[in-house]
Design an enzyme around this catalytic site. Sequence first.
Site, mmCIF file in Angstrom:
data_model
loop_
_atom_site.group_PDB
_atom_site.id
_atom_site.type_symbol
_atom_site.label_atom_id
_atom_site.label_comp_id
_atom_site.label_asym_id
_atom_site.label_seq_id
_atom_site.Cartn_x
_atom_site.Cartn_y
_atom_site.Cartn_z
ATOM 1 C CD GLU A 342 -2.921 -1.131 2.317
ATOM 2 O OE1 GLU A 342 -4.134 -1.183 2.083
ATOM 3 O OE2 GLU A 342 -2.454 -1.131 3.470
HETATM 4 C C1 TNX Z 1 -4.991 -4.061 4.149
HETATM 5 S S1 TNX Z 1 -3.533 -6.391 3.548
HETATM 6 C C2 TNX Z 1 -3.760 -3.997 4.791
HETATM 7 C C3 TNX Z 1 -3.723 -3.708 6.231
HETATM 8 C C4 TNX Z 1 -5.089 -3.480 6.801
HETATM 9 C C5 TNX Z 1 -6.059 -4.473 6.197
HETATM 10 C C6 TNX Z 1 -7.444 -4.422 6.771
HETATM 11 C C7 TNX Z 1 -2.354 -5.488 3.668
HETATM 12 C C8 TNX Z 1 -1.094 -6.003 3.179
HETATM 13 N N1 TNX Z 1 -2.563 -4.287 4.201
HETATM 14 O O1 TNX Z 1 -2.867 -2.622 6.482
HETATM 15 O O2 TNX Z 1 -5.017 -3.622 8.172
HETATM 16 O O3 TNX Z 1 -6.140 -4.202 4.829
HETATM 17 O O4 TNX Z 1 -8.254 -5.456 6.256
#
Ligand code: TNX
Length: 533
Positions: A342
């Site tokens: 992200e």
């Molecule tokens: C996505 S999955 C994220 C997390 C959040 C989650 C909540 C991923 C690699 N990153 O930072 O906590 O969604 O569902």
Amino acid sequence: MKYIFKGFSFILLAIVVLSCGGTEIIETPQPVALAEEPALIPLPAQVTWKNGVYVIPSQNTICYQGEGLEASQWLNELLSKAGFAVSTQNFGNCGNWKIEQDASLANALGEEGYQLDITAEGVHLKAASKAGLFYGIQTLRQMFPAAIENEKLNGQIVLRQTSIIDQPEFSWRGTMVDVARSFFGLDYLKRHVDRMALYKMNRLHLHLTDDQGWRIEIKDWPKLTEIGSKGSVRRGRSGFLTQEEYKELQDYALARNIIVIPEIDMPGHIYAALASYPELNCEEYSNLTPKRATPPEMFQDYNVGWSKFCLENPEIYQFVSDVIGEMAEITKGPWIHIGGDEIEDPRYKEFVVKADSIVQTYGKTTIGWEEVTKAKVSSNLISQVWRGTVESVVKELKVIHSLCSQFYFDHANVPGQENTNNWCKKDGVSLEDNYSFINDNPNVIGVEAPVWSEFVLSDEMMDNRFWPRAMAAAEVGWTPGEKRNFESFKQRLGKHGDRLRALDINFFRTPGIDWGPEKTIPGVFSSFRPSSE
Ligand code: TNX
């Protein structure tokens, strides 16, 4: 007789009469009395139930060969809790319980497989490794009454005769606990390890760092815990694991065939480190967009994708190298997870390649969330797929399957459950969503179920998110696809209700499963807690 399955009362009567007469041979009871088959989860690859039982005698001898010592100790504990007398010997072909470790069995049984034969004469467990023996004992454990999990029994137990030849479909059968948003410490994590082991799961991934908190002691950078560990999401718990605690957890897990994988999430999700060491940031904080918090303030909200290292600041690589170096030193398993999710930045790929190579310099293998495969990473990196949208530039990388629509247990058990995420799947991730996982990718080495803790603020809530869905994940990780059947799974699952209660797990009472009666505490209306929390 209290602990004997109802279907066995007739058999037991016959046995008592025979043994009073001094006869050593025990008659094979009639099939009619054998309706009840033990409800094993995960279902073994091959199991044949026989029309007979083994009546465990009051005096027992365990004989082990090869590296069977630990398994014989686990078995000794199980039998003692069941109320039997046990002695253990380290040799040959003796005793009514035989435990045999022989590396040459790896061809037939694999690294973690085992063979378990229960006949009228006794029990014979064999495997190529300690792991296989451990799993054979877990299978036996599930054949004992559930009450064994929290009380000492009176030694009247019959086991169904069987021949089981079992090994896992996948080498990676994991869970991930996000200890960063809200902290879960050594006690909870040990309990979590115990529960995973009962269902033959073998990888515990700890999401140790994020915007809201830093949860592992790093001696070279002490403010990470002096400052960074003090935060959490609003109403969540803060704290951190000392390196000693982290080692203790790993030893505890390894004794149960579970390897711990630490994740230091970079270069995004890094605000707790920036709050601790503002010099890792740019002069003008333009990397925090929008500015949700600025040092020394901690961040308590839920937004993702807003913080990152100042990627043009060379000092961050000293930090990355020191942190990975210390983690590599205290980590017993072969993997370090670098996160990598992200975040958009022109220097992202450069960062990932460097972080991957730092991990390798310290002798470990890198794991990253799927986004890292946008970069030209090393060919032995393992990609953890969660959205399934990134096309890897390096072909044939190994993959851990954590697709959010099937494996994100921070999502609701049932539509509308409070305090759950829903960005990936609006109506939640049901038991069946998870159970219906079918693999068609030869690069997949296994499955892992994460629970992100933005809204998971207590042990009870964490229990509720993992259980019983982690049992479905355990079965899809272990049992070959063609042997799996959701109806059969639901039947067996319900029969684990008593065991989950005996283990004091605040599991979600999934509708449509017959979980059996809830225990009531005398004088209290019911010990049953609302299942949404
Ligand atoms: C996505 S999955 C994220 C997390 C959040 C989650 C909540 C991923 C690699 N990153 O930072 O906590 O969604 O569902």
